[in-house]
Design an enzyme around this catalytic site. Structure first.
Site, PDB file in Angstrom:
ATOM      1  N   ASP A 144     -18.063 -24.899  27.836  1.00 34.06           N
ATOM      2  CA  ASP A 144     -17.899 -25.931  28.857  1.00 34.06           C
ATOM      3  C   ASP A 144     -19.211 -26.727  28.931  1.00 34.06           C
ATOM      4  O   ASP A 144     -20.235 -26.349  28.343  1.00 34.06           O
ATOM      5  CB  ASP A 144     -17.507 -25.345  30.215  1.00 34.06           C
ATOM      6  CG  ASP A 144     -16.819 -26.400  31.092  1.00 34.06           C
ATOM      7  OD1 ASP A 144     -16.901 -27.608  30.775  1.00 34.06           O
ATOM      8  OD2 ASP A 144     -16.212 -26.028  32.114  1.00 34.06           O
TER       9      ASP A 144
HETATM   10  C1  NOJ Z   1     -16.427 -29.563  32.902  1.00 35.86           C
HETATM   11  C2  NOJ Z   1     -15.134 -28.951  33.284  1.00 35.86           C
HETATM   12  O1  NOJ Z   1     -15.335 -27.657  33.806  1.00 35.86           O
HETATM   13  C3  NOJ Z   1     -14.135 -28.867  32.141  1.00 35.86           C
HETATM   14  O2  NOJ Z   1     -12.895 -28.463  32.659  1.00 35.86           O
HETATM   15  C4  NOJ Z   1     -14.039 -30.172  31.423  1.00 35.86           C
HETATM   16  O3  NOJ Z   1     -13.091 -30.090  30.378  1.00 35.86           O
HETATM   17  C5  NOJ Z   1     -15.406 -30.554  30.893  1.00 35.86           C
HETATM   18  N1  NOJ Z   1     -16.316 -30.696  32.015  1.00 35.86           N
HETATM   19  C6  NOJ Z   1     -15.390 -31.833  30.070  1.00 35.86           C
HETATM   20  O4  NOJ Z   1     -15.203 -32.933  30.875  1.00 35.86           O
END
Ligand code: NOJ
Length: 759
Positions: free
Chosen positions: A285
């Site tokens: 993430d």
């Molecule tokens: C953080 C989020 O937790 C995740 O769900 C998301 O896909 C990513 N950012 C990318 O935007």
């Protein structure tokens, strides 16, 4: 005690299980990638492991941006959050033409509930209990996203959650592992198909793992749970998504047993890869390698080495792999083999997409004009949105409304298309969507009038409201008293009142934890003023999570949860309010009676001191509260219809089953009302005695059936030993002989029950 029956491991706990997926098995792909990798320098390899956000070039100059420069020098494997096929094509061309090996890019985006045709938020979609509808929503999202140049969506989010304080419940499918697993599979199939079509894209299962159980419901907070709970309650939907062929998995921000998921070898390699046989790409993430420093585990270089060694392949936005792995290789902290394996998996994802055959497979810019926000896609979104609304209360048949007369429409959501789109509508075109006010006006036509007054902002406090931007931009500058006075005047001239209340879109989703889930006081005051008119009041609750509606449910005659219904939500709400569509949504997360009950979920253990359900009072030395009932306001599975269904005659084909056998539980369901309606028939199981304490009930089967007035149907659940199995304390998936009950009903509380035995 009789010997338990060890089942073929559903979560592949035994090391030998689930070997089938390991290795791609695609000799042609393997040979192509080996050949390509033999030509790659270490720098080019590390470039493939680097994933960087490119959102800001959506409005800027793609080629002359830092992203453009990184693409041109081969230090990017992919980028994400860029809107616009033209821009993406330019970048892809840069990767193909300007780098030594011309390796195309992965182009990601958070297409979570639609691209420009916005579907209801995932929590709402889950309330349809309609797997075809959910798969369709993902297929349409992929079709639109791919037309805009995207080849990878960061969805589905399959985190089980019992934590409505946590705003990200909006993105998941609620609290149940069985239902969550069905939905996870449907979404993966919808996005990916078989990946041969340019209308299908890579799915990314997230957030691996257990992100939905943060302490106190605070986003990014610590998660700590037993193996028992992981295996029996939280793992299943991730595994179901992997089994459905999900090509990629995203690690979560939280720690698991104290180790951040991104660098947790047990999680990523032992469980996901070795036991479940996942052979795809694991991406972190956003920034979660760098976050291992504040986690107190390691600074960037060591964190990057740990993440790679744990089995993570691609670094989203930490710049750790690209900047530190070379040195870590020299220092012996990582091996060339580990780097090569990660690179191979990134290249395999590109290969599976067909990008090496045609880097411009997703770059036909004409499709952006023909495939996005089409009448067909919108019609599906409208149909599906109407299936997600959960009718919670409907005294005296307040609903449906007659399509005539004067309808007062009040509330912060009444004329607010922006906030109907939900938390992840990052690709939405907000110029295109109808507000509820417009939807009702269109539906009424010349038969009646919509009298509108806002009546209340989301919050009295401008600071609180600003925090839920874009809701902030819809704030009315007038005082609460002025807004209320206007609403009273408008309501005075109406026959019936619709109060559109609840949460702004950004009150839920990432970084949107809340400690008070009751309706803000100014909105309650508006509702009270409307009720004081003595006219029928219908409350529509917009929310991205289960909220606490106890006060409202006690006083409004009609209450319906409509979540964040998306781009066609206005028409869909009108369809249900005027009875063109009979509501059929059922809760997939318990609605608590008060904040103190959280976490509250239907599939809990009985405890050694359960309360006596026949005694409504506080019972000392029982597991209950002095100041609150244990019961939620509305249970899991609950939802009303404009017709009534009667359940009768739950019967079993035999009183017991053997380890290699099955029995049928059949229930008769009859539409006793005067309208055609769709009912979700739910079957639950209870294992009365087991080597570990088992839940009071667990959903094991459901079926949506549509019945004409007076019509009845038999619905059957075939009970197999697998449906009775669970992970024991050795984490073996076992069915233990003994006594069970099967329950059938319209929700998790109102059930008929029959006993049987597993021999
Ligand atoms: C953080 C989020 O937790 C995740 O769900 C998301 O896909 C990513 N950012 C990318 O935007």
């Amino acid at each position: 005690m009789k010997k338990s029956i060890i089942m073929a491991a559903a979560l592949c706990i035994t090391a030998t299980a689930c070997q089938k997926n390991s290795g791609s098995g695609d000799a042609e792909m393997d040979a192509f990638i080996s050949e390509l990798m033999s030509k790659m320098t270490l720098e080019e390899k590390l470039g493939q492991l680097n994933l960087v956000a490119g959102g800001d070039i959506t409005t800027g100059d793609a080629l002359n941006s830092p992203i453009g420069a990184a693409v041109a020098n081969g230090s990017l494997g992919g980028t994400f959050n860029i809107k616009g096929a033209e821009k993406i094509r330019e970048l892809q061309q840069l990767a193909v033409d300007s780098t030594r090996l011309g390796i195309p890019l992965l182009i990601g985006m958070d297409v979570i509930h639609g691209y420009e045709t916005i579907f209801p938020i995932p929590l709402a979609l889950s309330c349809s209990w309609d797997m075809d509808a959910i798969e369709t929503s993902a297929r349409i999202a992929a079709k639109e996203a791919s037309a805009a140049g995207i080849n990878w969506t960061f969805s589905p989010m399959v985190d089980i959650s019992r934590e409505p304080r946590w705003g990200r419940m909006a993105e998941g499918s609620g609290e149940d592992p069985y239902l969550g697993s069905q939905i996870a599979g449907a979404m993966v199939r919808g996005y990916q198909g078989d990946l041969t079509s340019p209308e299908n894209i890579l799915a990314c299962v997230k957030h691996f793992a257990f992100y939905g159980a943060p302490d106190g419901g605070r986003d990014y907070n610590t998660v700590d749970m037993s193996r028992n709970r992981m295996y029996n309650e939280y793992f299943a939907p991730y595994k179901a998504a992997v089994d459905a062929g999900a090509a990629t998995v995203m690690t979560s921000f939280n720690t698991v047993d104290g180790i951040p998921a991104t660098a947790n070898k047990w999680l990523v390699t032992d469980v996901l890869r070795d036991r479940w046989g996942f052979d795809g790409l694991v991406v972190t993430d956003y920034g979660s390698i760098a976050e291992m420093e504040p986690h107190g585990v390691a600074k960037l270089a060591d964190a990057s080495a740990m993440a790679l060694n744990a089995g993570t392949d691609m670094d989203m936005c930490s710049f750790g792999f690209i900047n530190t792995l070379k040195q870590s290789l020299e220092e012996g902290k990582v091996t060339q083999k580990a780097i090569d394996e990660a690179v191979r998996r990134v290249l395999e994802a590109k290969y599976r997409l067909g990008l090496f055959d045609d880097p411009y497979k997703y770059s036909d810019t004409s499709l952006e004009k023909t495939n996005i926000y089409t009448p067909e896609n919108r019609a599906e979104a409208r149909r599906i949105a109407a299936e997600t609304f959960v009718l919670l209360k409907n005294d005296n048949n307040t609903l449906p409304l007659e399509r005539k007369g004067r309808i007062a429409l009040v509330g912060p959501m009444a004329d607010n298309a922006l906030n109907m789109q939900g938390t992840w509508a990052v690709t939405a075109d907000h110029t295109k969507y109808k507000s509820l006010r417009q939807g009702l006006e269109d539906a009424l036509g010349s038969n009646g009038t919509v009298l509108y007054a806002k009546g209340a902002n989301f919050y009295s406090d401008p600071a609180l409201e600003a925090g839920v931007s874009p809701g902030g931009s819809t704030r009315d500058p007038r005082s609460d008293a002025e807004l209320l006075a206007e609403a009273r005047r408008v309501a005075a001239g109406a026959d019936v009142i619709v109060a559109a209340l609840g949460e702004a879109a950004e009150s839920s989703g990432e970084s949107s934890s809340r400690t008070d889930l009751t309706l803000p006081a100014n909105q309650q005051a508006l509702l009270d003023a409307m009720l004081a008119t003595g006219k029928p009041v219908v409350m529509l609750n917009f929310s991205g999570r289960p909220t606490v509606l106890t006060a409202e449910a006690a006083k409004v005659p009609a209450l319906m949860n409509v979540w964040s219904p998306g781009s066609e939500g206005a028409d869909a709400i009108a369809d249900v309010l005027f009875g063109d569509v009979n509501p059929s949504g059922r809760l997939t997360a318990t609605l608590p009676a008060n904040m103190g009950q959280i976490p509250i979920y239907y599939n809990h253990l009985n405890t050694g001191r359960p309360e006596d359900p026949a005694n409504p009072n506080f019972q000392r030395y029982r597991s209950n509260y002095i100041d609150s009932p244990n019961e939620p306001l509305y249970p899991f599975g609950y939802g009303l219809s404009y017709t009534d269904f009667d359940y009768s005659n739950l019967r079993l084909s035999a009183p017991s089953l053997n380890a290699d056998g099955s029995i049928d539980a059949t229930v008769t369901v009859r539409n006793t009302g005067s309208r055609k309606g769709t009912e979700t028939v739910q079957f639950y199981i209870r294992d009365h005695f087991a080597s570990i304490s088992r839940p009071v009930k667990e959903l094991k089967h459901f079926e949506r059936i549509t019945l004409e007035p007076g019509e009845s149907a038999d619905v059957t659940f075939t009970i197999t030993p697998e449906a009775l199995s669970f992970y024991n304390s050795n984490l073996e998936f076992v069915a233990e002989p003994g006594d069970f009950s099967v329950m059938a009903g319209p929700d998790s509380e109102r059930v008929l029950s029959a006993d049987f035995a597993l021999k």
